[in-house]
Design a protein around this motif. Sequence first.
Motif, PDB file in Angstrom:
ATOM      1  N   LEU A 282       0.827  -1.209   0.000  1.00 24.84           N
ATOM      2  CA  LEU A 282       0.000   0.000   0.000  1.00 24.84           C
ATOM      3  C   LEU A 282       0.861   1.259   0.000  1.00 24.84           C
ATOM      4  CD1 LEU A 282      -2.765  -0.960   2.601  1.00 24.84           C
ATOM      5  CD2 LEU A 282      -2.922  -1.024   0.113  1.00 24.84           C
ATOM      6  N   ILE A 283       1.940   1.233   0.768  1.00 21.67           N
ATOM      7  CA  ILE A 283       2.810   2.404   0.843  1.00 21.67           C
ATOM      8  C   ILE A 283       3.504   2.660  -0.486  1.00 21.67           C
ATOM      9  CG2 ILE A 283       4.824   3.398   2.018  1.00 21.67           C
ATOM     10  CD1 ILE A 283       4.086   1.854   4.472  1.00 21.67           C
ATOM     11  N   ALA A 284       3.735   1.605  -1.270  1.00 22.31           N
ATOM     12  CA  ALA A 284       4.437   1.749  -2.543  1.00 22.31           C
ATOM     13  C   ALA A 284       3.556   2.335  -3.642  1.00 22.31           C
ATOM     14  CB  ALA A 284       4.982   0.387  -2.995  1.00 22.31           C
ATOM     15  N   LEU A 285       2.233   2.397  -3.423  1.00 18.68           N
ATOM     16  CA  LEU A 285       1.368   2.982  -4.433  1.00 18.68           C
ATOM     17  C   LEU A 285       1.730   4.457  -4.637  1.00 18.68           C
ATOM     18  CD1 LEU A 285      -2.028   1.436  -3.293  1.00 18.68           C
ATOM     19  CD2 LEU A 285      -0.580   0.694  -5.172  1.00 18.68           C
ATOM     20  N   PRO A 286       1.765   4.934  -5.900  1.00 13.03           N
ATOM     21  CA  PRO A 286       2.296   6.277  -6.188  1.00 13.03           C
ATOM     22  C   PRO A 286       1.669   7.403  -5.368  1.00 13.03           C
ATOM     23  CG  PRO A 286       2.035   5.062  -8.221  1.00 13.03           C
ATOM     24  CD  PRO A 286       1.429   4.212  -7.141  1.00 13.03           C
ATOM     25  N   LEU A 287       0.347   7.502  -5.385  1.00 12.51           N
ATOM     26  CA  LEU A 287      -0.296   8.597  -4.663  1.00 12.51           C
ATOM     27  C   LEU A 287      -0.119   8.464  -3.157  1.00 12.51           C
ATOM     28  CD1 LEU A 287      -3.620   9.103  -6.656  1.00 12.51           C
ATOM     29  CD2 LEU A 287      -1.678  10.666  -6.520  1.00 12.51           C
ATOM     30  N   VAL A 288      -0.079   7.238  -2.660  1.00 11.42           N
ATOM     31  CA  VAL A 288       0.083   7.025  -1.225  1.00 11.42           C
ATOM     32  C   VAL A 288       1.475   7.453  -0.774  1.00 11.42           C
ATOM     33  CG1 VAL A 288       0.089   5.314   0.620  1.00 11.42           C
ATOM     34  CG2 VAL A 288      -1.592   5.147  -1.218  1.00 11.42           C
ATOM     35  N   SER A 289       2.510   6.972  -1.456  1.00  7.28           N
ATOM     36  CA  SER A 289       3.873   7.301  -1.054  1.00  7.28           C
ATOM     37  C   SER A 289       4.156   8.790  -1.206  1.00  7.28           C
ATOM     38  CB  SER A 289       4.878   6.483  -1.874  1.00  7.28           C
ATOM     39  OG  SER A 289       4.683   6.667  -3.264  1.00  7.28           O
ATOM     40  N   SER A 290       3.635   9.417  -2.258  1.00  7.24           N
ATOM     41  CA  SER A 290       3.873  10.855  -2.427  1.00  7.24           C
ATOM     42  C   SER A 290       3.149  11.652  -1.351  1.00  7.24           C
ATOM     43  CB  SER A 290       3.424  11.312  -3.815  1.00  7.24           C
ATOM     44  OG  SER A 290       2.026  11.164  -3.992  1.00  7.24           O
ATOM     45  N   GLY A 291       1.890  11.298  -1.071  1.00  3.21           N
ATOM     46  CA  GLY A 291       1.136  12.003  -0.036  1.00  3.21           C
ATOM     47  C   GLY A 291       1.785  11.880   1.333  1.00  3.21           C
ATOM     48  N   LEU A 292       2.281  10.682   1.660  1.00  5.25           N
ATOM     49  CA  LEU A 292       2.941  10.486   2.945  1.00  5.25           C
ATOM     50  C   LEU A 292       4.249  11.269   3.019  1.00  5.25           C
ATOM     51  CD1 LEU A 292       2.364   6.664   3.517  1.00  5.25           C
ATOM     52  CD2 LEU A 292       1.105   8.575   4.509  1.00  5.25           C
ATOM     53  N   ALA A 293       4.965  11.362   1.906  1.00  2.68           N
ATOM     54  CA  ALA A 293       6.212  12.141   1.886  1.00  2.68           C
ATOM     55  C   ALA A 293       5.934  13.615   2.137  1.00  2.68           C
ATOM     56  CB  ALA A 293       6.927  11.948   0.551  1.00  2.68           C
ATOM     57  N   TYR A 294       4.883  14.149   1.509  1.00  2.00           N
ATOM     58  CA  TYR A 294       4.539  15.554   1.724  1.00  2.00           C
ATOM     59  C   TYR A 294       4.119  15.806   3.174  1.00  2.00           C
ATOM     60  CZ  TYR A 294       4.450  15.931  -3.394  1.00  2.00           C
ATOM     61  OH  TYR A 294       4.777  15.917  -4.724  1.00  2.00           O
ATOM     62  N   LYS A 295       3.324  14.900   3.743  1.00  3.02           N
ATOM     63  CA  LYS A 295       2.894  15.068   5.126  1.00  3.02           C
ATOM     64  C   LYS A 295       4.083  14.992   6.077  1.00  3.02           C
ATOM     65  CE  LYS A 295      -0.557  15.156   7.037  1.00  3.02           C
ATOM     66  NZ  LYS A 295      -1.286  16.303   7.651  1.00  3.02           N
ATOM     67  N   ALA A 296       5.022  14.080   5.804  1.00  5.22           N
ATOM     68  CA  ALA A 296       6.209  13.968   6.647  1.00  5.22           C
ATOM     69  C   ALA A 296       7.071  15.220   6.538  1.00  5.22           C
ATOM     70  CB  ALA A 296       7.010  12.723   6.258  1.00  5.22           C
TER      71      ALA A 296
END
Length: 491
Positions: A282-296
């Motif tokens: 799930l984390i490797a999905l494009p929108l998921v990983s990008s969104g989590l990177a921005y939040k971090a």
Amino acid sequence: MSNQNELPNPTDDSRVSPDRHRPQTLRAAAVALAGLSAVFLFEMLDNSILNVALPTIGRELDASTTALQWVTGAYAVVFGGLMLLFSAIADRFGRRRVMLIGLSVLGLASLATALVTTTEQLIAVRVAMGIAAAMTTPGSMALAFRLFDDENLRVRAITLISTVGLVGLAIGPTVGGFILAVAPWQVLLLINVPIAVLAFVGIRIGIAQDLPAELHRDPLDIAGALLGTATIVLAIVAPTLFVGEGAGCWTPWAATGGAVIAAILFVVRERMARYPLLDLHLIALPLVSSGLAYKAASGLAISGLSYMVTLQLQFAWGWPPALAAIGMLPQVIVLLGGGRLVGPFVARFGMNRAAWMSAAAVVLGLAVFAAGSRFGYVWVALSLVLVAAGMRVVGVVAGTNVMRGLPKNRTTIGAALVDTSSQVATGVGIAVTGTILAALFTGTISAPAWSADQAAAFQTGVTVAGVTLTAAAAALVLVGIARSRPARDVL
């Protein structure tokens, strides 16, 4: 949603019963939304209101720099470390049930603040509050999502809840400063008691119990939960130990090695487990990983800036709490007044570009503070405006990207992932900032008067910490940009 983001899911929430009546308007769900909004208000208000009291707490409890760091850091560590676990428990035993238990813990922990007389006791209270937050915060978004059948109502409800939280974040430092002018600092945490009561009543009355068909029956991944929590805790404890005990001592190296080993074992466990706590795909999905990177990235920058601005205004410049609260007004004004600009901004640039642009604005604000705070308040105010403007947008679009990047039956874990990334980044930001300041500042930071050498050392520490966090947050923004490219930029 792009097909590349979908995963087969035979055991998740696709079995939701269609028989339950669901509200058809926000007004019909007013009681439930009031309770859920109060939950998010607690999280955001608690994050902001305590920062302005750190100098007062340090003086009254005679706290060291490291202990003062852990007054805020302990909450973030526990919150981030336990959120995924409690999200998994809620999916199995009832989201509403776990939420109500967490609110009870919050109320009791907040009441215990009145009995605090030492820094260690305050840290213990903050740990209990972190546990309560881990039990309640992801559930607020998940329950709001499940409250309605209509997608538009879901979006409006989540937007409403987020807005209430941002109001708490915006007014927290200002309200905290004025309260400190007339009342003891313990009042700042006792405010959580009526918030917890409001949330408990709203959720107890306004939200029905979870149906059996809405809950998972998969075994709980206890080993994965323990390894994940150990990784987060050890990773944040290690830098503090390096300063407190020195590189010649074995304990900081043991903590660092333990964090690395725990992280490796966690990944191995989640890849091998039949029912993992966190499906790494799930984390490797494009929108998921990008969104989590921005939040971090935004969490890292915001936490470091909030911590340093408070110390700068009250310790370095000697401002009283009320004046420091007024100094935070640029951030308050932008957070409260910028809500109407979010929609047009996203419509103009698209969801993905709005995400990286807003995250970059937060990072830029931190960079401005690191470079310019020594030259006067104007630079501090500019940094607060940039961070607030970016935060107002990224809080909506990054989380939305994660949700739309996941299969529809995985949104509960998505809410937990968003909050976990932000809270872990917050803990890391506070740890890095506090560690650098402790390493460069000699003496007691809460002393009523500094020497010229101490003032210079503090300013050097602020610059070094700001540049370090800026570089790390900028790297996360670049990761988010790279990961979002395969995804279609839809609204």
